[in-house]
Scaffold this motif. Structure first.
Motif, PDB file in Angstrom:
ATOM      1  N   ASN A 416       0.819  -1.212   0.000  1.00  0.00           N
ATOM      2  CA  ASN A 416       0.000   0.000   0.000  1.00  0.00           C
ATOM      3  C   ASN A 416       0.849   1.257   0.000  1.00  0.00           C
ATOM      4  O   ASN A 416       0.619   2.159  -0.806  1.00  0.00           O
ATOM      5  CB  ASN A 416      -0.948   0.004   1.197  1.00  0.00           C
ATOM      6  CG  ASN A 416      -2.047  -1.034   1.005  1.00  0.00           C
ATOM      7  OD1 ASN A 416      -2.376  -1.392  -0.135  1.00  0.00           O
ATOM      8  ND2 ASN A 416      -2.584  -1.545   2.094  1.00  0.00           N
ATOM      9  N   THR A 417       1.843   1.302   0.895  1.00  0.00           N
ATOM     10  CA  THR A 417       2.588   2.560   0.989  1.00  0.00           C
ATOM     11  C   THR A 417       3.515   2.765  -0.206  1.00  0.00           C
ATOM     12  O   THR A 417       3.727   3.889  -0.632  1.00  0.00           O
ATOM     13  CB  THR A 417       3.433   2.639   2.285  1.00  0.00           C
ATOM     14  OG1 THR A 417       4.250   1.482   2.350  1.00  0.00           O
ATOM     15  CG2 THR A 417       2.563   2.717   3.519  1.00  0.00           C
ATOM     16  N   GLU A 418       4.024   1.677  -0.770  1.00  0.00           N
ATOM     17  CA  GLU A 418       4.960   1.873  -1.884  1.00  0.00           C
ATOM     18  C   GLU A 418       4.313   1.638  -3.246  1.00  0.00           C
ATOM     19  O   GLU A 418       4.990   1.673  -4.270  1.00  0.00           O
ATOM     20  CB  GLU A 418       6.190   0.968  -1.703  1.00  0.00           C
ATOM     21  CG  GLU A 418       6.982   1.324  -0.449  1.00  0.00           C
ATOM     22  CD  GLU A 418       8.275   0.533  -0.332  1.00  0.00           C
ATOM     23  OE1 GLU A 418       8.785   0.072  -1.372  1.00  0.00           O
ATOM     24  OE2 GLU A 418       8.753   0.369   0.815  1.00  0.00           O
ATOM     25  N   GLY A 419       3.015   1.376  -3.228  1.00  0.00           N
ATOM     26  CA  GLY A 419       2.315   1.165  -4.496  1.00  0.00           C
ATOM     27  C   GLY A 419       2.898   0.027  -5.304  1.00  0.00           C
ATOM     28  O   GLY A 419       3.128   0.147  -6.500  1.00  0.00           O
ATOM     29  N   ARG A 421       1.574  -2.828  -6.065  1.00  0.00           N
ATOM     30  CA  ARG A 421       0.596  -3.796  -6.536  1.00  0.00           C
ATOM     31  C   ARG A 421       0.892  -4.183  -7.991  1.00  0.00           C
ATOM     32  O   ARG A 421       1.392  -3.375  -8.768  1.00  0.00           O
ATOM     33  CB  ARG A 421      -0.791  -3.182  -6.431  1.00  0.00           C
ATOM     34  CG  ARG A 421      -1.849  -4.134  -5.983  1.00  0.00           C
ATOM     35  CD  ARG A 421      -3.090  -3.380  -5.553  1.00  0.00           C
ATOM     36  NE  ARG A 421      -2.997  -2.862  -4.184  1.00  0.00           N
ATOM     37  CZ  ARG A 421      -3.099  -3.618  -3.086  1.00  0.00           C
ATOM     38  NH1 ARG A 421      -3.250  -4.928  -3.200  1.00  0.00           N
ATOM     39  NH2 ARG A 421      -3.020  -3.080  -1.900  1.00  0.00           N
ATOM     40  N   LYS A 469       6.218  -4.063 -12.180  1.00  0.00           N
ATOM     41  CA  LYS A 469       4.857  -4.227 -11.656  1.00  0.00           C
ATOM     42  C   LYS A 469       3.893  -4.913 -12.615  1.00  0.00           C
ATOM     43  O   LYS A 469       2.760  -5.188 -12.258  1.00  0.00           O
ATOM     44  CB  LYS A 469       4.298  -2.853 -11.290  1.00  0.00           C
ATOM     45  CG  LYS A 469       5.017  -2.230 -10.101  1.00  0.00           C
ATOM     46  CD  LYS A 469       4.302  -0.982  -9.676  1.00  0.00           C
ATOM     47  CE  LYS A 469       5.246  -0.007  -9.020  1.00  0.00           C
ATOM     48  NZ  LYS A 469       4.647   1.327  -8.937  1.00  0.00           N
TER      49      LYS A 469
END
Ligand code: ADP
Ligand code: MG
Ligand code: ZN
Length: 497
Positions: A416-419, A421, A469
């Protein structure tokens, strides 16, 4: 070996004597701290200084550790063993004798098995004996110019000495044996095995004999090695020297040698002393050491699982390759960690990969132990589950892992904090694929001409564009489709039409 040249018609014979400092709080025969590194001559008392009238008392805990070690090595532990005085003068031996054991050692026999690396059987290294003794102090030659200083902090620290039969026929076997023995001692927790601090020191005895002979030739003894790799070199060098001497018609002298790592040769230190030189006799200040059967049996009952047993169990229980189990059992801390993770995941092999490759890499990078990473098994298991479910690519999961160690938080938090996903959005993936193809027309052409292994190149390019990603599965499908379905493909194959 017959006829294979002069040097190979000799076979090395090697036997080891290993001194292990036991992990007790106090010394072998007095209450002084046994710790390493105190200011010189501060951990001393009348007993370990050998002052008149001071009497030794046996450290129970040292005996317990020695018994555990003997049992783990398969030795026979004797109900009665006898301390003996080994008399010699040395400036770091204030009593003028060392209390050791001689003709009635704590334990005899025992075997350590060395499985051949290629799985072809096992070499059995027989143990001759295991006894208890005290360490000497330390003479320090490099601290003051042209003067030797003596530090008696180590005098009286408890040791066990393990003596093997001359069962090694190659230097590398001796090293392998020592690696295994060290691992066992670490599992047992009987010694810190800190080689730099001298907690594990080895004397290596070596001779050579005509291949196939079962007679023993005169040996030399390389003293006090505290590095296994240097020990292997020292043995190889001594074997070569023995062979050269014998081949030139010379005679090997029974000598004690000192290895000089800088010059890569062993130098004679002194003529070898024989047992009778030491005037051994039973230590009059100590009673016979008595160990009741039930005490020995109780000690046997508390032995932890040994490395080889653990290794075999990991293979059996989790279906791991032997290689994985070998790496994972290098310390019991690592093995415990793996098992904690494996219990929480549905795929033990995936857990093994993550622990022995990625977690170890992070630990090595930071020079820290697994436990210092603060990576709870539960959290690693969550991360592994995300990989197994296809929610994270391996590359992304590695980034998440280092974020987890960095921040001490969960995979979810780091994502979540570092994106971090995975990007599964087809429009975005297709856009990257199109851009990549536009930038690499030559590779597109080669792919279409049949060089399909270039798919990996395109995946790599898009991955870089996506900073790792892109969802690898979807990406692969989109790439295959887009690379394969070019209209020019039809016109490129007119013959088939
Ligand atoms: P020493 O009395 O010189 O200490 P030991 O017979 O007590 O000799 O053996 C000490 C160590 O040397 C043991 O590990 C033993 O296996 C090994 N050893 C004995 N004889 C030989 C030999 N001829 N060549 C190599 N190693 C030997
Ligand atoms: Mg000896
Ligand atoms: Zn003392």
């Amino acid at each position: 070996m017959v006829g294979a040249g002069v040097s190979s018609s000799y076979e090395p014979v090697i036997g080891l004597e290993i001194h292990v400092q036991l992990k007790t709080r106090t010394k072998m025969f007095c209450g002084c701290p046994a710790e390493f590194g105190a200011p010189p001559n501060t951990n001393v008392c009348p007993v370990c200084l050998g002052l008149p009238g001071a009497l030794p008392v046996v450290n129970r805990s040292a005996i317990e550790l020695a018994v555990q070690t003997a049992l783990a090595l398969g030795c026979d532990v004797h109900n009665r063993s006898v301390f003996a005085r080994k008399n010699y003068f040395y400036p770091d031996l204030p009593k003028g004798y060392q209390i050791s054991q001689y003709d009635r050692p704590l334990a005899t026999g025992g075997v350590v098995e060395l499985p051949a690396k290629d799985g072809s059987g096992v070499r059995r290294i027989r143990l001759r004996r295991l006894h208890v003794e005290e360490d000497s102090g330390k003479s320090i030659h490099d601290r003051f110019v042209e003067q030797t200083a003596v530090d008696l902090n180590r005098a009286g620290v408890p040791l066990i000495e393990i003596v093997t039969e001359p069962d090694f026929s190659v230097a590398s076997q001796a090293r392998e044996f020592l690696d295994r023995l060290k691992r066992m001692l670490e599992y047992l927790g009987v010694s810190d095995c800190n080689m730099e601090e001298g907690s594990l020191r080895v004397d290596a005895n070596v001779s050579v004999r005509p291949a196939g002979s079962d007679e023993l030739s005169t040996k030399t003894e390389v003293k006090n090695m505290n590095s296994f790799s240097q020990l292997e070199k020292a043995l190889e060098s001594e074997v070569a020297r023995h062979v050269a001497v014998v081949n030139s018609g010379g005679v090997i002298e029974h000598q004690t040698m000192l290895w000089d790592p800088a010059r890569g040769e062993a130098r004679p230190m002194r003529g070898k002393e024989e047992a009778h030189d030491y005037r051994y006799f039973p230590e009059p200040d100590l009673p016979v050491l008595e160990l009741a059967d039930d005490a020995v049996a109780a000690a046997a009952g508390t032995l932890p699982e040994m490395p080889q047993e653990k290794l075999e169990r990991l293979v059996r229980q989790y279906g791991l390759p032997a290689y994985d189990a070998e790496v994972l059992t290098s310390t019991h801390e690592l093995a415990d960690y793996f098992e904690a993770v494996a219990r929480l995941t549905s795929d033990p092999k995936l857990a093994s990969n993550w622990v022995m490759v990625e977690v170890l890499a992070v630990a090595n990078e930071r020079g820290s132990s697994i436990s210092d990473l603060g990576l709870e098994p539960e959290r690693l298991a969550e991360l592994i589950a995300m990989v197994a479910d296809g929610d994270l690519s391996h590359a992304l999961a590695r980034q998440v892992l280092s974020g987890m160690v960095e921040s001490g938080t969960s995979a979810e938090d780091v994502i979540n904090t570092e994106g971090l996903r995975l990007i599964k959005d087809s429009d975005e993936l297709e856009r990257w694929v199109a851009e990549t193809q536009a930038e690499n027309p030559a590779e597109v052409e080669r792919y279409r001409a049949g060089e399909v292994k270039l798919l990996a190149f395109f995946i790599g390019q898009v991955m870089r564009r996506s900073k790792g990603k892109a969802d690898p599965e979807r990406l692969r499908r989109i790439l295959e489709k887009s690379l394969g379905s070019d209209p020019s493909e039809d016109s490129a194959m007119p013959d088939t039409g």
